[in-house]
Design a protein around this motif. Structure first.
Motif, mmCIF file in Angstrom:
data_model
loop_
_atom_site.group_PDB
_atom_site.id
_atom_site.type_symbol
_atom_site.label_atom_id
_atom_site.label_comp_id
_atom_site.label_asym_id
_atom_site.label_seq_id
_atom_site.Cartn_x
_atom_site.Cartn_y
_atom_site.Cartn_z
ATOM 1 N N GLY A 66 -21.468 22.205 -14.521
ATOM 2 C CA GLY A 66 -20.167 22.702 -14.125
ATOM 3 C C GLY A 66 -19.149 22.250 -15.001
ATOM 4 N N GLY A 67 -18.002 22.157 -14.284
ATOM 5 C CA GLY A 67 -16.782 21.386 -14.932
ATOM 6 C C GLY A 67 -16.170 22.157 -16.025
ATOM 7 N N SER A 68 -16.524 23.405 -16.467
ATOM 8 C CA SER A 68 -15.676 24.246 -17.517
ATOM 9 C C SER A 68 -14.532 24.792 -16.757
ATOM 10 C CB SER A 68 -16.859 25.333 -17.830
ATOM 11 O OG SER A 68 -17.908 24.812 -18.579
ATOM 12 N N ASN A 69 -13.483 25.013 -17.684
ATOM 13 C CA ASN A 69 -12.383 25.772 -17.511
ATOM 14 C C ASN A 69 -12.231 26.871 -17.986
ATOM 15 O OD1 ASN A 69 -10.826 23.253 -16.012
ATOM 16 N ND2 ASN A 69 -11.582 22.386 -18.013
ATOM 17 N N ILE A 70 -11.952 28.173 -17.620
ATOM 18 C CA ILE A 70 -11.618 29.471 -18.028
ATOM 19 C C ILE A 70 -10.273 29.490 -17.997
ATOM 20 C CG2 ILE A 70 -12.550 31.847 -18.060
ATOM 21 C CD1 ILE A 70 -14.936 31.127 -16.743
ATOM 22 N N LEU A 71 -9.581 30.023 -19.172
ATOM 23 C CA LEU A 71 -8.306 30.317 -19.147
ATOM 24 C C LEU A 71 -7.943 31.571 -19.664
ATOM 25 C CD1 LEU A 71 -7.722 27.079 -21.464
ATOM 26 C CD2 LEU A 71 -7.611 27.233 -18.871
ATOM 27 N N ALA A 72 -7.004 32.212 -19.303
ATOM 28 C CA ALA A 72 -6.311 33.460 -19.678
ATOM 29 C C ALA A 72 -4.785 33.376 -19.474
ATOM 30 C CB ALA A 72 -6.866 34.602 -18.666
ATOM 31 N N ASP A 73 -4.284 34.197 -20.682
ATOM 32 C CA ASP A 73 -2.870 34.111 -20.902
ATOM 33 C C ASP A 73 -2.137 35.366 -20.161
ATOM 34 O OD1 ASP A 73 -0.070 33.767 -21.734
ATOM 35 O OD2 ASP A 73 -0.599 34.026 -23.821
ATOM 36 N N THR A 74 -1.814 35.073 -18.884
ATOM 37 C CA THR A 74 -1.001 36.082 -18.027
ATOM 38 C C THR A 74 0.281 36.590 -19.004
ATOM 39 O OG1 THR A 74 -0.040 34.426 -16.881
ATOM 40 C CG2 THR A 74 -1.984 35.407 -16.117
ATOM 41 N N PHE A 75 0.795 35.872 -19.675
ATOM 42 C CA PHE A 75 2.091 36.302 -20.609
ATOM 43 C C PHE A 75 1.404 37.297 -21.332
ATOM 44 C CE2 PHE A 75 6.068 33.674 -19.924
ATOM 45 C CZ PHE A 75 5.615 33.225 -18.698
ATOM 46 N N LYS A 76 0.360 37.394 -21.766
ATOM 47 C CA LYS A 76 -0.364 38.573 -22.559
ATOM 48 C C LYS A 76 -0.768 39.972 -21.725
ATOM 49 C CE LYS A 76 -4.227 39.541 -25.363
ATOM 50 N NZ LYS A 76 -5.177 40.369 -24.295
ATOM 51 N N ILE A 77 -1.253 39.413 -20.662
ATOM 52 C CA ILE A 77 -2.019 40.537 -19.914
ATOM 53 C C ILE A 77 -1.262 41.218 -18.946
ATOM 54 C CG2 ILE A 77 -3.598 40.501 -17.995
ATOM 55 C CD1 ILE A 77 -5.013 38.295 -18.978
ATOM 56 N N ILE A 78 0.119 40.579 -18.517
ATOM 57 C CA ILE A 78 0.909 41.382 -17.537
ATOM 58 C C ILE A 78 1.506 42.428 -18.287
ATOM 59 C CG2 ILE A 78 2.940 41.066 -16.300
ATOM 60 C CD1 ILE A 78 1.636 38.478 -15.214
ATOM 61 N N PRO A 79 1.951 42.202 -19.565
ATOM 62 C CA PRO A 79 2.673 43.363 -20.027
ATOM 63 C C PRO A 79 1.753 44.695 -20.353
ATOM 64 C CG PRO A 79 3.400 41.500 -21.200
ATOM 65 C CD PRO A 79 2.374 40.988 -20.247
ATOM 66 N N GLU A 80 0.539 44.303 -20.713
ATOM 67 C CA GLU A 80 -0.738 45.112 -20.891
ATOM 68 C C GLU A 80 -0.881 46.070 -19.562
ATOM 69 O OE1 GLU A 80 -4.177 43.000 -22.108
ATOM 70 O OE2 GLU A 80 -3.136 42.475 -24.096
ATOM 71 N N LEU A 81 -0.893 45.312 -18.605
ATOM 72 C CA LEU A 81 -1.078 45.994 -17.297
ATOM 73 C C LEU A 81 0.282 46.624 -16.849
ATOM 74 C CD1 LEU A 81 -2.840 45.672 -14.245
ATOM 75 C CD2 LEU A 81 -1.001 44.136 -13.603
ATOM 76 N N GLN A 82 1.450 46.390 -17.188
ATOM 77 C CA GLN A 82 2.524 47.091 -17.134
ATOM 78 C C GLN A 82 2.484 48.750 -17.550
ATOM 79 O OE1 GLN A 82 6.093 45.273 -18.265
ATOM 80 N NE2 GLN A 82 7.568 46.748 -17.086
ATOM 81 N N LYS A 83 1.953 48.358 -18.711
ATOM 82 C CA LYS A 83 2.122 49.661 -19.737
ATOM 83 C C LYS A 83 0.869 50.797 -19.337
ATOM 84 C CE LYS A 83 1.260 50.944 -24.577
ATOM 85 N NZ LYS A 83 0.977 50.331 -25.898
ATOM 86 N N GLU A 84 -0.383 50.084 -18.990
ATOM 87 C CA GLU A 84 -1.762 50.786 -18.765
ATOM 88 C C GLU A 84 -1.634 51.210 -17.373
ATOM 89 O OE1 GLU A 84 -4.563 48.594 -20.327
ATOM 90 O OE2 GLU A 84 -3.788 48.619 -22.409
ATOM 91 N N GLU A 85 -1.268 50.451 -16.288
ATOM 92 C CA GLU A 85 -1.577 50.471 -14.972
ATOM 93 C C GLU A 85 -0.212 50.366 -14.185
ATOM 94 O OE1 GLU A 85 -3.975 51.612 -13.540
ATOM 95 O OE2 GLU A 85 -5.699 51.305 -14.872
ATOM 96 N N PRO A 86 0.856 51.035 -14.536
ATOM 97 C CA PRO A 86 2.235 50.859 -13.876
ATOM 98 C C PRO A 86 2.251 50.912 -12.497
ATOM 99 C CG PRO A 86 2.226 53.104 -14.814
ATOM 100 C CD PRO A 86 0.964 52.490 -15.154
#
Length: 381
Positions: free
Chosen positions: A265-285
């Protein structure tokens, strides 16, 4: 595994033994270096300048770009020793003494061609270095960091995470500058080859500003405990989250120092929400609007550095006054209620489910495990 929002970035960690702390860095310390990186006009060449009594401003022409400086702003920002303390970088002129209807009577340029002097109607002679005026403009702010754009990322960052050497960060200004630039643009970086002992985070923090104490102390040990008041101190995996949501102002920077890594274990999984949230706003308003407008209540109760009982109410997505995404607050281990009627609760959970589907898309995730193979260790920021 653990997941966390960085920038807000989400990060996941399982059975991670280490030391973590939080720091909000101030940008003042690198402002001068940022300014030195920006293109400047030849200081010996005086740009065309004239005073406009009609508009009540000074106009300067820098490289085909005309800049206008209102009289009241110039009088307020005089750089002479009577009006401005250079070491403290603060005005000495008291606002109550500022004449907002001040008029410019005349103007002249220094023999070196580097400074402008203006004689004001209040009897004062204002002093204005051209290097200062060139860095200021309206309506934008003058902070050079605003000119550095964010670099949004997804899985393409795998194997390309900005990485720096611990000793270089401490001893070389150019490496410190490059590291801070990476944090500003990507929101995430790794520092390699720190000593495997407590105190290394303090050394990095001291190069920038200072550690910000939380109710967990200046720093805290993330180790497996028999009586944990935080699931980070168990072997349980943590889904995508942002830390310390119970604070209205969450930490601006989080530092994790891997002193001892677990065997599994001990792995880190990272996601850039500054990228994801605009996509969410456009595709799933509808989903986006639900999470943006729903108040979640976050709590953090326990005993660590001292007894604490914190709670806050805020939406998942928070924006600054210019409409830029500022903070993401998601932590399923910490929120227990939401400010919606009972018949709307399912809709909120449905929106959260969609958002987490986006976070878990392969194209949005980067996995990283801090070093366990060599004697020096990693610091993840």
């Amino acid at each position: 595994m653990a997941s966390q929002l960085l920038r807000s970035t989400f990060q996941q960690t399982k059975k991670l033994l280490g030391c973590g702390s939080y720091i909000k860095h101030q940008r003042v310390g690198i402002r001068k270096q940022w300014m030195s990186q920006l293109p400047k006009s030849d200081a010996s060449h005086v740009p065309p300048a004239f005073l406009s009594a009609e508009n009540k401003w000074l106009s300067l022409q820098f490289d085909q770009n005309q800049k206008n400086y209102p009289y009241v702003w110039l009088r307020d920002n005089c750089k002479c020793s009577k009006c401005y303390h250079e070491v403290a970088s603060q005005r000495l002129l008291q606002f109550v003494d500022l004449d907002i209807d001040v008029e410019a009577k005349s103007m002249h340029v220094s023999e070196s061609g580097k400074d402008i002097f203006i004689n004001w109607s209040d009897g004062h002679e204002g002093f204005y270095p051209l290097s200062f005026l060139e860095g200021e403009h309206f309506p934008a702010f003058s902070d050079p960091l605003r000119q550095v754009k964010q670099e949004l990322w997804g899985s393409e960052l795998q194997g390309q995470i900005p990485t720096f050497q611990f000793s270089d960060i401490l001893t070389k200004d150019e490496d410190l500058f490059a590291w801070l630039t990476a944090l500003h643009t990507k929101g995430f970086a790794v520092i390699e080859n720190a000593e495997r002992e407590v105190g290394q985070i303090h050394k990095v923090a001291d190069r920038v500003a200072y550690l910000k104490r939380t109710y967990y102390g200046d720093t805290f040990q993330v180790t497996v405990k028999l009586d944990p008041n935080n699931i980070a101190w168990t072997g349980t995996g943590i889904d995508f989250h942002s830390d310390l949501c119970a604070l209205y102002n969450q930490p601006g920077m989080q530092m994790l120092h891997c002193i001892k890594q677990s065997s599994s274990g001990g792995s880190n999984i990272l996601a850039d929400t500054f990228k994801i949230i605009p996509e969410l706003q456009k595709e799933e308003p509808d989903v986006y609007n639900t999470l943006k407008n729903t108040l979640f209540e976050f709590t953090d109760i326990g005993t660590e550095f001292n007894d604490f009982n914190f709670r806050s109410s805020k939406p998942a997505f928070s924006y600054d006054y210019e409409g830029h995404l500022r903070q993401v607050s998601i932590h399923f281990g910490r929120h227990h209620s939401m400010n919606v009627p009972a018949d709307k609760v399912y809709d909120v959970y449905k929106a959260l489910k969609v958002f987490f589907h986006y976070l878990h898309k392969k194209e949005n995730m980067v996995e990283y495990k801090m070093s366990e193979e060599t004697s020096p260790s990693d610091v993840q920021i």
